[in-house]
Write an enzyme that holds these catalytic residues in place. Structure first.
Site, PDB file in Angstrom:
ATOM      1  N   SER A  95       0.888  -1.145  -0.053  1.00  0.00           N
ATOM      2  CA  SER A  95       0.196   0.054   0.246  1.00  0.00           C
ATOM      3  C   SER A  95       0.861   1.297   0.109  1.00  0.00           C
ATOM      4  CB  SER A  95      -0.865  -0.019   1.128  1.00  0.00           C
ATOM      5  OG  SER A  95      -0.122  -0.322   2.336  1.00  0.00           O
TER       6      SER A  95
ATOM      7  N   GLU B  26       1.315   5.559   0.839  1.00  0.00           N
ATOM      8  CA  GLU B  26       0.667   6.606   1.656  1.00  0.00           C
ATOM      9  C   GLU B  26       0.909   7.767   1.196  1.00  0.00           C
ATOM     10  OE1 GLU B  26       1.160   6.364   6.035  1.00  0.00           O
ATOM     11  OE2 GLU B  26       1.970   8.376   6.038  1.00  0.00           O
TER      12      GLU B  26
ATOM     13  N   ASP C 278       0.001  13.207  15.693  1.00  0.00           N
ATOM     14  CA  ASP C 278       1.135  13.849  16.214  1.00  0.00           C
ATOM     15  C   ASP C 278       0.789  15.083  16.903  1.00  0.00           C
ATOM     16  OD1 ASP C 278       3.352  12.711  14.982  1.00  0.00           O
ATOM     17  OD2 ASP C 278       2.889  13.588  13.083  1.00  0.00           O
TER      18      ASP C 278
ATOM     19  N   PHE D 129      13.160  13.613  10.286  1.00  0.00           N
ATOM     20  CA  PHE D 129      11.970  12.779  10.607  1.00  0.00           C
ATOM     21  C   PHE D 129      12.381  11.722  11.546  1.00  0.00           C
ATOM     22  CE2 PHE D 129       9.788  12.910   6.122  1.00  0.00           C
ATOM     23  CZ  PHE D 129       9.413  14.180   6.416  1.00  0.00           C
TER      24      PHE D 129
ATOM     25  N   HIS E 207       4.064  -1.087   3.532  1.00  0.00           N
ATOM     26  CA  HIS E 207       3.361   0.068   3.337  1.00  0.00           C
ATOM     27  C   HIS E 207       4.181   1.172   3.017  1.00  0.00           C
ATOM     28  CE1 HIS E 207       0.030   3.094   4.261  1.00  0.00           C
ATOM     29  NE2 HIS E 207       0.910   3.603   4.785  1.00  0.00           N
TER      30      HIS E 207
END
Ligand code: FAD
Length: 287
Positions: free
Chosen positions: A8, A10, A102, A212, A262
């Site tokens: 998948s 995102e 978040d 990140f 993903h």
């Protein structure tokens, strides 16, 4: 019958008019390999929460592939979540990624971000209101959530969230395959049967990845960090090295039983599609 492996993608809602203009072409490119579904983030990184619904509609229109909105507790009330769920249901959505979200800047880790405090409460609410209508994915952290107190407590919180009625989990990205397999073992030992899909972050930009990773608690192993630091001014070499690292990681995960991957596309098609090709993943025919 063996469980089907799912792949998948995102996306995030574009933040500029140009990003929105490019979204249909991006979706079409990524859709060419027929992922099982696309998901679209909601307020990720503490950003504003606009655009998830609109991006979901664009994905459906331009790909015909299932689209799953992320839904978070941040700024939520029971009434606002109920209304959003109804809106998604009426639009044909059948899958949701349920998260705490978040925390916006300035909110302490022990403050409730909305009427729902933890993702487990959101999962419970969705199941109470909609039964089995939505397939629910939750977040998992093989290297522990950055606000986790101890690995054991953090895992207990994950277990509670899974038992509230999740169908599958998607992990935060990681570069240590052992952390993923350790997490899957802990799930097995706890009797949790939900598939744990591995979140995969293509490597394209060292500064961004370092930022990140510091925020989300994903460790960049020393040998990868040193190589990326050295290559940061040589983009093609950095992309090639990053592709090798993430291909190897993904291969190890799939060869050892991961039920799916993903991909965090960061709204770029090339890195994910190169990875797809490198892994020789299948390209199913359009339905
Ligand atoms: P929770 O499962 O609620 O856990 C949050 C913290 O609270 C953890 O430290 C946990 O140990 C602790 N905790 C949980 N329950 C309890 C309890 N009962 N008592 C005490 N402590 C508890 N963020 C966004 O804002 N938007 C997105 O679209 C988004 N998409 C994501 C997609 C994936 C696949 C992943 C892995 C993360 C995503 N995130 C997103 C980031 C995520 O929202 C943050 O990591 C957030 O800080 C935690 O969300 P969660 O759903 O895992 O929270």
């Amino acid at each position: 019958m063996a469980q089907e492996i799912t792949f998948s993608f995102e996306l995030f809602p574009p933040r500029t008019p140009e990003g929105w203009q490019k979204l249909p072409a991006l979706v079409q490119k990524l859709a060419s390999v027929r992922p099982a579904f696309f998901s679209v983030t909601h307020g990720a990184g503490g950003s504003d929460q606009h655009g998830t619904y609109e991006a979901i509609m664009q994905v459906v229109e331009h790909s015909g592939i299932e689209a799953a909105p992320h839904l978070t507790c941040v700024g939520s009330t029971r009434a606002s979540i109920a209304a959003l769920l109804q809106r998604y249901r009426e639009a044909g959505v059948k899958r949701i990624v349920a998260l705490r979200g978040d925390l916006p800047p300035g909110l302490a880790p022990d403050e409730a971000p909305g009427e729902f405090r933890y993702a487990s409460e959101l999962v419970t609410f969705i199941r109470e209101q909609h039964g089995d209508h939505f397939r629910l994915e939750i977040a998992a952290y093989p290297e522990m959530h950055p606000q986790g107190v101890t690995p054991a407590q953090d895992f207990d919180n994950f277990r509670r969230k899974a038992e509230a009625g999740a169908h599958a989990a998607i992990t935060q990205y990681f570069f240590n395959a052992d952390a993923y397999f350790d997490f899957v073992n802990r799930c097995e030992q706890a009797g949790l049967k939900i598939p744990v899909i591995a979140g995969i972050m293509p490597i394209t930009n060292f500064a961004q990845l370092a930022r990140f990773s510091a925020a989300c608690g994903a460790e960049i192993p020393r040998w990868i960090r040193l190589r990326l630091e050295q290559l940061q001014d040589d983009k093609p070499a950095l992309l090639d090295f990053g592709l090798d690292v993430v291909t190897q990681l993904s291969r190890t995960l799939l060869d050892n039983g991961a039920p799916g991957l993903h991909f965090y596309t960061l709204n770029q098609s090339e890195p994910t599609l190169r990875l797809w090709k490198n892994l020789a993943l299948p390209v199913p025919a359009a339905a």
